[in-house]
Scaffold this motif. Structure first.
Motif, PDB file in Angstrom:
ATOM      1  N   SER A 156      73.707  56.818 103.446  1.00  0.00           N
ATOM      2  CA  SER A 156      74.142  56.220 104.701  1.00  0.00           C
ATOM      3  C   SER A 156      73.911  54.711 104.691  1.00  0.00           C
ATOM      4  O   SER A 156      74.780  53.928 105.098  1.00  0.00           O
ATOM      5  CB  SER A 156      73.381  56.858 105.872  1.00  0.00           C
ATOM      6  OG  SER A 156      73.626  56.167 107.079  1.00  0.00           O
ATOM      7  N   VAL A 157      72.754  54.297 104.222  1.00  0.00           N
ATOM      8  CA  VAL A 157      72.436  52.868 104.158  1.00  0.00           C
ATOM      9  C   VAL A 157      73.393  52.144 103.222  1.00  0.00           C
ATOM     10  O   VAL A 157      73.960  51.099 103.557  1.00  0.00           O
ATOM     11  CB  VAL A 157      70.979  52.659 103.704  1.00  0.00           C
ATOM     12  CG1 VAL A 157      70.709  51.176 103.408  1.00  0.00           C
ATOM     13  CG2 VAL A 157      70.016  53.179 104.766  1.00  0.00           C
ATOM     14  N   ASP A 158      73.595  52.708 102.045  1.00  0.00           N
ATOM     15  CA  ASP A 158      74.472  52.057 101.064  1.00  0.00           C
ATOM     16  C   ASP A 158      75.897  51.924 101.589  1.00  0.00           C
ATOM     17  O   ASP A 158      76.551  50.889 101.411  1.00  0.00           O
ATOM     18  CB  ASP A 158      74.471  52.841  99.753  1.00  0.00           C
ATOM     19  CG  ASP A 158      73.167  52.682  98.981  1.00  0.00           C
ATOM     20  OD1 ASP A 158      72.364  51.798  99.334  1.00  0.00           O
ATOM     21  OD2 ASP A 158      72.952  53.447  98.028  1.00  0.00           O
ATOM     22  N   ALA A 159      76.393  52.981 102.247  1.00  0.00           N
ATOM     23  CA  ALA A 159      77.753  52.941 102.787  1.00  0.00           C
ATOM     24  C   ALA A 159      77.871  51.901 103.898  1.00  0.00           C
ATOM     25  O   ALA A 159      78.860  51.162 103.981  1.00  0.00           O
ATOM     26  CB  ALA A 159      78.151  54.318 103.311  1.00  0.00           C
ATOM     27  N   ALA A 160      76.858  51.829 104.758  1.00  0.00           N
ATOM     28  CA  ALA A 160      76.891  50.858 105.855  1.00  0.00           C
ATOM     29  C   ALA A 160      76.883  49.429 105.329  1.00  0.00           C
ATOM     30  O   ALA A 160      77.686  48.590 105.745  1.00  0.00           O
ATOM     31  CB  ALA A 160      75.698  51.089 106.784  1.00  0.00           C
ATOM     32  N   VAL A 161      75.997  49.156 104.396  1.00  0.00           N
ATOM     33  CA  VAL A 161      75.888  47.794 103.863  1.00  0.00           C
ATOM     34  C   VAL A 161      77.143  47.417 103.082  1.00  0.00           C
ATOM     35  O   VAL A 161      77.614  46.277 103.143  1.00  0.00           O
ATOM     36  CB  VAL A 161      74.619  47.656 103.001  1.00  0.00           C
ATOM     37  CG1 VAL A 161      74.568  46.300 102.308  1.00  0.00           C
ATOM     38  CG2 VAL A 161      73.376  47.866 103.861  1.00  0.00           C
TER      39      VAL A 161
END
Length: 227
Positions: A58-63
């Motif tokens: 989730s973090v990687d996709a958001a960033v």
């Protein structure tokens, strides 16, 4: 324009920080676990962004969806299940709180570093708490003295320490920690004696510092908290 990412931005201190930084001219990406809860931030003019700090994907996709980034406000946090000292403390409640408040903060920060390094004036603000400050936890005149919960206090102490270490490691950044103080939000059942505006004073100030601003410091709305 200054592009800012705020985690935990769908309510309380995160939503108020969103409002104030938009008013200051920032483009704000409002991170939250479920963008269905993003009506408030969207109404302010923010861009809701699905971001669960405990989930690497989730973090990687958001960033990866961010066009650029100048300011990161690590606001997401949980109070945790253990709030009565040793009486309700177990390893699982400690781990849950640390996973969000400490590991989650590092997960987001590390993912954001490549974008922040491209900024002319990169800034990181970690929302900590006076509950993580041992001197206040042990001094009866402070609000923090009455807090018994161990995981939350330990997690916020860790946030203050990692802020200092990040600042030393990233001298070209401004990296600081803020203490909102005892603020009336859903987080504490609206029991705090400060307004959300007062509770975001330090965070907003630190999010808007220039390249000559402080780094490696811990501030509340009255100014620097000396170590």
């Amino acid at each position: 324009m200054t592009t800012t990412l705020i985690t935990g931005a769908n309510r309380g201190l995160g939503l108020e920080t969103t409002r104030r930084l938009i008013a200051a001219g920032h483009i704000v990406f409002a991170g939250m676990r479920d963008t269905a809860a993003g009506a408030g931030s969207r109404a302010l003019g923010a861009i809701p962004l699905a971001l669960d700090v405990t989930d690497r994907a989730s973090v990687d996709a958001a960033v990866a969806s961010l066009p650029e980034l100048d300011v990161l406000v690590n606001n997401a946090g949980v109070l945790g299940a253990s709030r009565q000292g040793t009486h309700d403390l177990d390893a699982e409640s400690m781990q849950q709180t640390l996973d969000t408040n400490v590991v989650g903060l590092v997960r987001v920060t590390q993912a954001c570093l490549p974008l922040l390094r491209r900024s002319a004036a990169p800034v990181i603000v970690n929302v900590a708490s006076g509950v993580g400050w041992p001197r206040w936890l042990s001094t009866p005149v402070h609000d923090e003295f009455s807090v018994l919960g161990i995981p939350y206090a330990a997690s916020k102490a860790a946030v203050i320490a990692l802020t200092v270490q990040y600042a030393k490691s990233l001298p070209e950044f401004r990296v600081n920690a803020s203490d909102p103080g005892y603020t009336a939000t859903e987080f504490n059942g609206y029991s705090g004696h400060q307004t959300v505006e007062e509770g975001t004073d330090a965070t907003v100030m630190l999010a808007t510092v220039g390249p000559d601003g402080p780094t490696g410091e811990f501030h509340n709305r009255s100014g620097r908290i000396d170590y």
